[in-house]
Enzyme design. Structure first.
Site, PDB file in Angstrom:
ATOM      1  CE1 TYR A 199    -114.280   4.670  40.584  1.00 56.46           C
ATOM      2  CE2 TYR A 199    -115.467   5.995  38.987  1.00 56.46           C
ATOM      3  CZ  TYR A 199    -115.410   4.916  39.847  1.00 56.46           C
ATOM      4  OH  TYR A 199    -116.501   4.085  39.966  1.00 56.46           O
ATOM      5  CG  ASP A 206    -111.929   6.682  31.471  1.00 51.65           C
ATOM      6  OD1 ASP A 206    -112.993   6.992  30.883  1.00 51.65           O
ATOM      7  OD2 ASP A 206    -111.907   6.157  32.600  1.00 51.65           O
ATOM      8  CE  LYS A 247    -119.321   9.690  34.929  1.00 49.02           C
ATOM      9  NZ  LYS A 247    -119.850   9.568  36.264  1.00 49.02           N
TER      10      LYS A 247
HETATM   11  N1  PMP Z   1    -114.166   6.360  34.040  1.00 43.75           N
HETATM   12  C1  PMP Z   1    -114.265   7.593  34.545  1.00 43.75           C
HETATM   13  C2  PMP Z   1    -113.200   8.604  34.222  1.00 43.75           C
HETATM   14  C3  PMP Z   1    -115.346   7.939  35.352  1.00 43.75           C
HETATM   15  O1  PMP Z   1    -115.427   9.170  35.880  1.00 43.75           O
HETATM   16  C4  PMP Z   1    -116.337   6.965  35.615  1.00 43.75           C
HETATM   17  C5  PMP Z   1    -117.549   7.274  36.491  1.00 43.75           C
HETATM   18  N2  PMP Z   1    -117.488   8.357  37.291  1.00 43.75           N
HETATM   19  C6  PMP Z   1    -116.183   5.694  35.074  1.00 43.75           C
HETATM   20  C7  PMP Z   1    -115.093   5.418  34.278  1.00 43.75           C
HETATM   21  C8  PMP Z   1    -117.205   4.611  35.340  1.00 43.75           C
HETATM   22  O2  PMP Z   1    -118.411   4.916  34.719  1.00 43.75           O
HETATM   23  P1  PMP Z   1    -119.774   4.242  35.228  1.00 43.75           P
HETATM   24  O3  PMP Z   1    -120.077   4.807  36.571  1.00 43.75           O
HETATM   25  O4  PMP Z   1    -120.779   4.620  34.172  1.00 43.75           O
HETATM   26  O5  PMP Z   1    -119.519   2.773  35.258  1.00 43.75           O
END
Ligand code: PMP
Length: 456
Positions: free
Chosen positions: A145, A246, A273
């Protein structure tokens, strides 16, 4: 025995919500068990719902709240900033300070740009890689994800019906995704060095970046094999492909971030986050060389990036206060607590005889409905019985005052101590020993594992 909760106010709120929000919620990720639990407030490690029930918050807003709720330094910094102004068309000192902190902590980051979400951070990292290389495609791991940008979400939730045989198929998440997007994503099989090298070699001259999460959470919170990571770095370097780590979720793997933990030097890192202290944030960081595409100091940037709320001072001061409090000792304490939770759960699973195990590291732990940890997305894929088991486990734990994400992801915070780990273990122990539906599903899991002739 811990308390069993009722939710009349949540039920009535959900009835109202169903009229004005499609599906009654604003996030697809909200659990309904059978209705969402509406939050009233948080207190350190605790979540209190509108019906007055208390839960040990083991979700922490999908891993964001590394200090739990109402962390005093963040509350003070945000309160101060509210008086001074919430957003300006000007930069503020706070963005320089947070950028300095990130650059000083993360070995592969010389420069940073701020945005508002992880999705945006990943989008700009991909666009940066395209701008740098002039290539259209990206490669990413099947099942990982990375937020909702079309290319990044491809093959996020492939199923046995569509994930392909020889190589992972590019599978759309949203109906209506252009085929051209799918053609521009090469899905890679997690931890399969030979097949991945083969695919990258085949598409190499068209690939701008390989996007990875070193411990992809939705693909099972399984750490990538160090040899796989090493091979990815070698192959990408050889083929002129940027490697993007990421760390929107996994920046909490350690004081220096996730890549440092894996001894990896990526070209770009995306964050989010925890670096916002509980307020919306995203960031792209990397070497000055990779980040130069954002530079508009002497003319138009190769990649223009703006955003009305990018680097807004509320997120900046909240993030700075949260990150300053996260010193090396704080990470060591989180790791020790995570280890204690994993050991306690493993012991409990053995005692109950159920086919359950854990993966994860530092402050993140995932439970799997199998006797041994899965090695990739396909092995961690939830069969209908497994999905039902975790849904039931989630409800059962909630009624015992603990709320891990989806019943399977446990996210710790610095607001927690040994007593909270004990609370977590008691809730699991009671649920797994007393909940009749769970016991029935557990027996079914055992039967299915034996029937498959393996324990994975
Ligand atoms: N990349 C990863 C690895 C994530 O876990 C997340 C959110 N869980 C995102 C991108 C997207 O972040 P956001 O929900 O702040 O858009």
């Amino acid at each position: 025995m811990l308390g069993h909760n009722t939710h009349p106010i949540s039920e009535s709120l959900f009835r109202r919500a169903a009229e004005v929000l499609p599906g009654g919620t604003t996030r697809a990720t909200i659990e309904r068990n059978p209705v969402p639990i509406y939050a009233e407030r948080g207190e350190g490690p605790w979540l209190i719902d509108v019906d007055g029930n208390r839960y040990l918050d083991l979700n922490n807003n999908f891993t964001t709240l590394i200090h739990g709720h109402g962390f005093a330094p963040v509350v003070e910094a945000v309160t101060r900033q509210l008086q001074l102004g919430t957003c300006f068309a000007n930069p503020t000192e706070s963005e320089v300070e947070l950028a300095e902190l990130l650059c000083s902590r993360v070995p592969s980051i010389d420069q940073v740009r701020f945005v508002n979400t992880g999705t945006e951070a990943v989008m700009f990292a991909i666009k940066a890689a395209r701008a740098k290389t002039g290539r259209p495609k990206i490669a990413k791991l099947e099942g990982a994800y990375h937020g909702a940008y079309d290319w990044a979400e491809t093959s996020l939730n492939s199923s046995p019906a569509n994930w392909g045989e020889a190589h992972p198929a590019s599978v759309a998440v949203a109906k209506g995704t252009p085929v051209s997007v799918l053609d521009e994503v090469v899905a890679l099989p997690m931890n399969d060095i030979a097949a991945t090298e083969d695919l990258l070699q085949q598409h190499g001259s068209e690939i701008a970046c390989v996007l990875i999460d070193l411990v992809p959470s939705r693909a099972g919170l399984i750490p990538l094999d160090p040899n796989f990571v090493k091979s990815l770095r070698e192959v990408t370097e050889r083929l002129g492909i940027l490697l993007v780590s990421d760390e929107v979720l996994n920046f909490r793997q350690g004081y220096h971030g996730a890549a440092a933990r894996f001894d990896l030097k990526p070209d770009l890192i995306t964050m989010g986050k925890i670096i916002g202290g509980g307020l919306p944030i995203g960031a792209i960081g990397g070497s000055s060389e990779a980040m130069s595409v954002f530079d508009n100091s002497t003319g138009p940037a190769a990649l223009p990036q703006g955003g009305t709320f990018s680097a807004n001072p509320l997120s900046m001061v909240a993030g700075l206060s949260a990150m300053q409090a996260l010193d090396e000792q704080a990470f060591a304490d989180l790791e020790a607590m995570g280890d204690a939770a994993r050991q306690g759960l493993t012991k409990l699973f053995k005692q109950t005889g159920l086919p359950l195990c854990v993966t994860g590291s530092a402050s993140l732990t995932r439970i799997h409905a199998s006797s041994r940890p899965p090695r990739n997305y396909r092995e961690s894929y939830l069969t209908p019985t497994k999905a039902e088991f975790f849904k039931t486990l989630s409800r059962s734990l909630q009624s015992r005052g603990a709320s891990p994400c989806g019943g399977s992801l446990i996210v710790l915070s610095t607001a927690m101590h040994d007593v909270h780990i004990e609370h977590l273990l008691t809730a699991f122990s009671e649920a797994l020993r007393e909940d009749e539906k769970l016991l029935r599903l557990g027996a079914q899991l055992m039967k299915e594992e034996k029937g498959n002739g393996h324990n994975g």
